[in-house]
Design a protein around this motif. Structure first.
Motif, short mmCIF file in Angstrom:
data_model
loop_
_atom_site.label_atom_id
_atom_site.label_comp_id
_atom_site.label_asym_id
_atom_site.label_seq_id
_atom_site.Cartn_x
_atom_site.Cartn_y
_atom_site.Cartn_z
N GLN A 1 0.95 -1.19 0.05
CA GLN A 1 -0.17 0.10 0.05
C GLN A 1 0.83 1.16 0.03
O GLN A 1 1.97 1.26 0.70
N ARG A 2 0.67 2.15 -0.80
CA ARG A 2 1.16 3.41 -0.79
C ARG A 2 0.60 4.47 0.22
O ARG A 2 1.52 5.30 0.68
N LEU A 3 -0.28 4.18 0.97
CA LEU A 3 -1.03 4.90 1.90
C LEU A 3 -1.59 4.25 3.26
O LEU A 3 -1.74 2.78 2.89
N VAL A 4 -1.12 4.58 4.40
CA VAL A 4 -1.51 3.86 5.60
C VAL A 4 -2.59 4.04 5.67
O VAL A 4 -3.69 4.60 5.18
N PHE A 5 -3.17 2.98 6.60
CA PHE A 5 -5.00 2.86 6.78
C PHE A 5 -5.37 3.96 7.07
O PHE A 5 -6.77 4.35 6.60
N VAL A 6 -4.81 4.74 7.94
CA VAL A 6 -5.48 6.26 8.61
C VAL A 6 -5.69 7.08 7.31
O VAL A 6 -6.80 7.74 7.32
N ASP A 7 -4.57 7.18 6.44
CA ASP A 7 -4.88 8.07 5.23
C ASP A 7 -6.03 7.48 4.18
O ASP A 7 -6.74 8.30 3.60
N ARG A 8 -5.92 6.14 4.23
CA ARG A 8 -6.96 5.57 3.37
C ARG A 8 -8.46 5.81 3.79
O ARG A 8 -9.48 6.06 3.11
N LEU A 9 -8.81 5.99 5.02
CA LEU A 9 -9.79 6.10 5.83
C LEU A 9 -10.22 7.48 5.64
O LEU A 9 -11.27 7.86 5.38
N LEU A 10 -9.26 8.42 5.93
CA LEU A 10 -9.51 9.82 5.66
C LEU A 10 -9.96 10.34 4.27
O LEU A 10 -10.95 11.04 3.92
N LEU B 1 -17.69 15.26 0.93
CA LEU B 1 -17.81 16.32 -0.02
C LEU B 1 -18.07 15.75 -1.32
O LEU B 1 -18.17 16.67 -2.49
N GLY B 2 -17.93 14.70 -1.86
CA GLY B 2 -18.06 13.94 -3.16
C GLY B 2 -16.82 14.45 -4.08
O GLY B 2 -17.02 14.77 -5.33
N LEU B 3 -15.80 14.80 -3.53
CA LEU B 3 -14.51 15.14 -4.38
C LEU B 3 -14.15 14.09 -5.38
O LEU B 3 -14.13 12.87 -5.18
N LEU C 1 -8.41 14.15 -5.09
CA LEU C 1 -7.78 13.69 -3.90
C LEU C 1 -6.45 12.98 -3.97
O LEU C 1 -5.47 13.13 -3.16
N ALA C 2 -6.17 12.67 -5.29
CA ALA C 2 -5.03 12.08 -5.74
C ALA C 2 -3.74 13.06 -5.67
O ALA C 2 -2.58 13.03 -5.39
N THR D 1 -4.56 4.70 -6.84
CA THR D 1 -4.59 4.43 -5.25
C THR D 1 -5.62 4.91 -4.56
O THR D 1 -6.13 4.16 -3.64
N VAL D 2 -6.01 5.99 -5.15
CA VAL D 2 -7.33 6.51 -4.31
C VAL D 2 -8.67 5.72 -4.68
O VAL D 2 -9.44 5.55 -3.59
#
Length: 300
Positions: free
Chosen positions: A35-44, A52-54, A59-60, A69-70
């Motif tokens: 994973q390129r992102l940790v779990f907390v970042d994936r959750l955020l 917000l529907g971004l 987000l990437a 990845t996103v």
């Protein structure tokens, strides 16, 4: 000819390997790309996308990763949020995940349910695709997806789901989910509904309350006044579930869903579960009990 036989050969090969292994292939924990992102970042990322529907591309750019990845993070976290269920007021750690759980809770705690449906506009299916007219809502005159919300008397979410195409009637949607059987099994549970659930009110008059029918034109004046008063009181008791549906519409994906329709149910349940966490923290309004107070102190 070879192009036509290739899929069949691949399917036969996978079937032979499955029989040799004795089941589906099982991957070890941690297998695959890192994973390129940790779990907390994936959750955020998933929470921001739901709130917000971004777009995934935006987000990437914020996280300095690729769009795929996103997308992978959202696909991973969203079903986890949807499977959490709905928070129960004054019961930390308890979650309601099915309609049976809601009725069991309502019967045990003596909670009167409020039931109402809501619709969200979705993309129109392509021309020629089967079932294209199933999403056309007769009320909204748009392509919609319909959900049903259950709340308590304070508008706190207890359950939200029963996802059906917009063309299906509100009462038909909950009946296909088995709500009539729940009322039969739990005769102590009561609910307030709108005119769309008139059939349930006729079938369970002692449990389901719907707006009264309009009297005839030649009805006495007193009967008309009584009808207007009942018509006013019943919606005032049911308006809390309308406010519950309005809480969902504050989240951008549920204002107009632009993603794939097959992902709507998962998205709706994830958002409704998060809304229930916030609404469950509201203080429970309880009527104070009658206390005996001495008129004067008597000394011995």
């Amino acid at each position: 000819m070879l192009e036509e036989l290739a899929p069949k050969w691949q399917a036969a090969r996978e079937s032979a390997l499955r029989e040799r292994r004795g089941g589906q292939r099982r991957r070890a924990i941690g297998a695959g790309p890192k994973q390129r992102l940790v779990f907390v970042d994936r959750l955020l990322i998933t929470l921001v996308h739901l709130r917000l529907g971004l777009p995934h591309a935006a987000l990437a750019q914020l996280y300095g990763v690729d769009r795929s990845t996103v997308s992978a993070a959202v696909r991973e976290i969203r079903p986890l949020l949807a499977a959490r269920g709905f928070a129960v007021p004054d019961r930390p750690g308890l979650r309601l995940r099915t309609l049976e759980d809601v009725f069991a809770y309502a019967e045990a705690e003596g909670v009167d349910l409020r039931i109402d449906g809501t619709e969200v506009q979705v993309r129109r299916p392509r021309a020629g695709r089967p079932g294209r007219k199933a999403f056309v809502s007769g009320k909204k005159k748009q392509n919609t997806v319909k959900t049903t919300t259950f709340s308590d008397t304070q508008g706190r979410t207890l359950f939200s789901g029963v996802v059906r195409p917009g063309r299906m009637h509100d009462q038909t949607a909950v009946r296909t989910e088995g709500i009539a059987e729940q009322f039969r099994w739990r005769p102590k549970v009561k609910a307030e509904v709108d005119e769309g659930y008139r059939g349930l009110a006729n079938e369970f008059p002692a449990q389901v309350s719907a707006p009264p029918k309009k009297p005839k034109d030649d009805a006495p004046l007193g009967e008309c006044h009584a009808w207007r008063e009942q018509r006013r009181r019943q919606p005032s008791r049911r308006i809390c579930v309308e406010h519950t549906n309005a809480e969902y519409k504050q989240w951008r994906p549920l204002q107009r869903f632009t993603g794939r329709r097959e992902n709507y149910a998962e998205t709706h349940q994830a958002i409704a579960g998060l809304v229930s966490d916030r609404s469950a923290r509201r203080a429970t309004l309880r009527k104070p009990g009658t206390e005996l107070v001495l008129a004067r102190q008597v000394t011995c």
